[in-house]
Scaffold this motif. Structure first.
Motif, PDB file in Angstrom:
ATOM      1  N   GLU A  20      51.368  41.605  40.632  1.00 20.69           N
ATOM      2  CA  GLU A  20      50.641  40.733  41.545  1.00 20.69           C
ATOM      3  C   GLU A  20      50.653  39.316  40.983  1.00 20.69           C
ATOM      4  O   GLU A  20      50.912  39.107  39.794  1.00 20.69           O
ATOM      5  N   SER A  22      44.715  38.195  41.016  1.00 19.07           N
ATOM      6  CA  SER A  22      43.853  39.282  41.459  1.00 19.07           C
ATOM      7  C   SER A  22      42.825  38.770  42.459  1.00 19.07           C
ATOM      8  O   SER A  22      42.567  37.565  42.559  1.00 19.07           O
ATOM      9  N   ARG A  23      42.217  39.679  43.188  1.00 20.29           N
ATOM     10  CA  ARG A  23      41.174  39.311  44.143  1.00 20.29           C
ATOM     11  C   ARG A  23      40.001  38.644  43.438  1.00 20.29           C
ATOM     12  O   ARG A  23      39.266  37.848  44.028  1.00 20.29           O
ATOM     13  N   GLU A  24      39.823  38.952  42.158  1.00 20.03           N
ATOM     14  CA  GLU A  24      38.731  38.363  41.388  1.00 20.03           C
ATOM     15  C   GLU A  24      39.074  36.990  40.826  1.00 20.03           C
ATOM     16  O   GLU A  24      38.271  36.386  40.123  1.00 20.03           O
ATOM     17  N   LYS A  40      41.783  36.213  38.821  1.00 22.34           N
ATOM     18  CA  LYS A  40      42.444  36.238  37.523  1.00 22.34           C
ATOM     19  C   LYS A  40      43.961  36.210  37.709  1.00 22.34           C
ATOM     20  O   LYS A  40      44.517  37.007  38.468  1.00 22.34           O
ATOM     21  N   ALA A  68      47.587  37.075  37.432  1.00 24.45           N
ATOM     22  CA  ALA A  68      48.183  38.374  37.107  1.00 24.45           C
ATOM     23  C   ALA A  68      49.682  38.297  36.883  1.00 24.45           C
ATOM     24  O   ALA A  68      50.303  39.300  36.508  1.00 24.45           O
ATOM     25  N   SER A 107      51.872  39.595  33.598  1.00 23.06           N
ATOM     26  CA  SER A 107      51.989  41.008  33.238  1.00 23.06           C
ATOM     27  C   SER A 107      53.398  41.347  32.755  1.00 23.06           C
ATOM     28  O   SER A 107      54.361  40.617  33.040  1.00 23.06           O
TER      29      SER A 107
END
Length: 426
Positions: A216, A219-221, A223, A225, A228
C-alpha cells in the motif's frame, strides 16, 4: 474528464458564471455577481463550480442539469461557474474567502479538506443509495468513517495492447510482471519500443508496482506504507524495463493520449478508458485491455481509478440547499449520471446500477474495463497530495534507473512523505 486533462474546449460557449433560476438562464456570461434571483422567486442562490472540461458539450450539460433542478426546486437558483486554468489552485484559494462555492468538484479526493472542516459530511445525503456505489467510490471519500463527497465519474486506467502485433510475435497478453517484461522486450525492435507508460518512463508504474505486490502507499491511519519490503522489491523490479530498453520515452504526447498506440509506435500502452473511442476508431477491434499484472505469485493485478467527486462547502450559509442539489443530481438522477458519464468523454458511473444500464459500457472491451475496475481497481490515498507523491516519485525514478541505494532512497522518501502527511493531519 480526467483530472490530468483540464484544458478548456475552444468550442465551449462561455467562461465565467451563468445563473439558473426557475429553469431559466438569467444572467450573461462572465458575470461574477449575478442578480435577478429575487425576481424569479428563488429564496436561495447556490454557486456551483466545475473545472473547464475539455469535452465538447459538458458545460451545456451542467447548465441543463441546473435548469432541471430549479424546475423541481423553484425556490433555489443555481449559479454555474466554469473555471478554466488552474482549477485546484483557484479553488483552494477561494475556499478561504467569503466567495467560496457552495458545491464544487475535485479530482483525486483530498482528505485534508475534511480534516480542515472545509467540506461537509454527506452520510445523510447518501441514504440507502450508499450500497449501490462501487467500493472504490465509497472508500475514496471516507475519512474517519464518514463520507465527504459523492463520486461523479470513474476514470479507469489500464494497459491497452494491439492484438495482431502480439499474435504475430507469438505473445499472449501478459498475466504476470515477468510476462510483461518479457513481452515488452520481445516487441522492441529497431523500428520501435514495446511499451509506453509515460514520457518519463515512470507514469503510474511506481504506484502500480507497489499495489501489484500486495503493498500500500499510505495506511488509512495516515502512516506511510510504501517503505515496506514488498514495495521495495516491486519498485526495484521496474529497473528491468529500463535496463532492457523496452520503454518509449519522450513521445510527442504523454501516456493519457493514445496516439503512440493508435499510430503504431508501440503495441502496448498504459492509458485510460477515456481514450477507448479514439482507439476503437483507429484500430477497430484490433485491441484489448488488461490490468497491470501481479508482480509475483501472491500479488494482485491492478488498475488505477481516478475521476471527479462532488463536495459541499461545510461553511456554506446555504448548507441544506447545497446538500439537496448534490443529492438530487448525484444520488437521485440516474439518467443524468449516465448522460454525464457517456455523452461527454467516456467514463464509468460510480453507481453499479447506473453502470449496468449504460449502453456504451455493455459490451466488448468497455465492459471488460468495468469488470477490471470492479475487481482490481485501486485509488490513490486521500493523503496523496503533490508533496507526498513528489517524494515518492523522486525516489522511484532513481530506483528504476539504478541511481543509488534503493533501500536508502525509499527510506528518505518515507521520512519526507510522513512529515508532509503529519502536517495534513494536524
Amino acid at each position: 474528464m480526467s483530472a490530468r486533462r483540464t484544458e478548456l474546449s475552444r468550442r465551449g460557449f462561455l467562461t465565467g458564471s451563468l445563473l439558473v433560476a426557475a429553469g431559466t438562464v438569467l444572467t450573461s456570461a462572465c458575470s461574477t455577481d449575478p442578480t435577478g434571483a429575487s425576481g424569479s422567486g428563488a429564496k436561495t442562490t447556490l454557486n456551483v463550480w466545475y473545472h473547464a472540461y475539455g469535452e465538447t458539450g459538458t458545460q451545456q450539460a451542467a447548465l441543463r442539469y441546473a435548469t432541471a433542478f430549479t424546475k423541481a426546486h423553484p425556490d433555489i437558483a443555481v449559479k454555474v461557474t466554469w473555471v478554466p486554468g488552474d482549477y485546484a489552485g483557484k479553488l483552494n484559494a477561494t475556499l478561504l474567502t467569503d466567495a467560496a462555492p457552495d458545491v464544487f468538484e475535485i479530482g483525486d479526493f483530498n482528505e485534508s479538506l475534511a480534516r480542515r472542516g472545509q467540506i461537509a459530511a454527506l452520510d445523510d445525503v447518501y441514504g440507502t443509495a450508499k450500497t449501490d456505489f462501487n467500493s472504490n467510490a465509497i472508500d475514496s471519500v471516507t475519512v474517519d468513517g464518514k463520507l465527504y463527497g459523492i463520486k461523479m465519474i470513474d476514470d479507469v486506467m489500464m494497459l491497452y495492447y494491439r492484438k495482431s502485433t502480439l499474435a504475430k510475435a507469438g505473445i499472449t497478453p501478459p498475466t504476470s510482471y515477468d510476462g510483461l517484461v518479457a513481452a515488452a522486450k520481445a516487441l522492441t525492435t529497431g523500428k520501435g519500443k514495446g511499451l509506453f507508460v509515460g514520457n518519463d518512463g515512470l507514469g503510474d508504474t511506481a504506484i502500480l508496482a507497489v499495489w501489484s505486490n500486495g503493498g500500500e502507499l499510505v495506511s488509512r491511519e495516515g502512516k506511510v506504507a510504501f517503505g515496506s519490503p514488498q514495495a521495495l522489491e516491486a519498485l526495484t523490479g521496474l529497473k528491468r524495463l529500463h535496463d532492457d530498453g523496452s520503454l518509449l520515452l519522450g513521445f510527442t504526447t504523454d501516456w493519457w493520449d493514445p496516439a503512440a498506440l493508435t499510430q503504431g509506435v508501440v503495441p502496448m500502452q498504459w492509458c485510460g478508458l477515456w481514450a477507448m473511442p479514439a482507439v476503437k476508431s483507429a484500430l477497430g477491434d484490433d485491441f484489448g485491455v488488461i490490468p497491470w499484472p501481479a508482480f509475483k505469485a501472491g500479488g494482485s493485478p491492478a488498475v488505477r481509478v481516478g475521476g471527479w467527486t462532488s463536495c459541499v462547502n461545510a461553511k456554506s450559509k446555504k448548507l441544506d440547499a447545497a446538500k439537496k442539489f448534490a443529492q438530487w443530481l448525484w444520488i437521485q438522477q440516474a439518467d443524468l449520471q449516465k448522460d454525464f458519464a457517456e455523452s461527454y468523454g467516456f467514463h464509468v458511473p460510480p453507481r453499479r446500477s447506473v453502470a449496468a444500464t449504460t449502453k456504451a459500457l455493455s459490451e466488448g472491451t468497455a465492459k471488460e474495463t468495468v469488470t477490471l475496475a470492479d475487481r482490481y481497481g485501486k485509488h490513490n490515498p486521500g493523503t496523496w497530495d503533490t508533496a507526498v507523491s513528489s517524494a515518492f516519485n523522486a525516489a522511484a525514478v532513481k530506483i528504476a534507473a539504478g541511481d543509488g541505494d534503493a533501500a536508502g532512497l525509499l527510506a528518505q522518501a518515507v521520512k519526507k512523505a510522513q512529515g508532509e502527511i503529519d502536517k495534513q493531519r494536524g
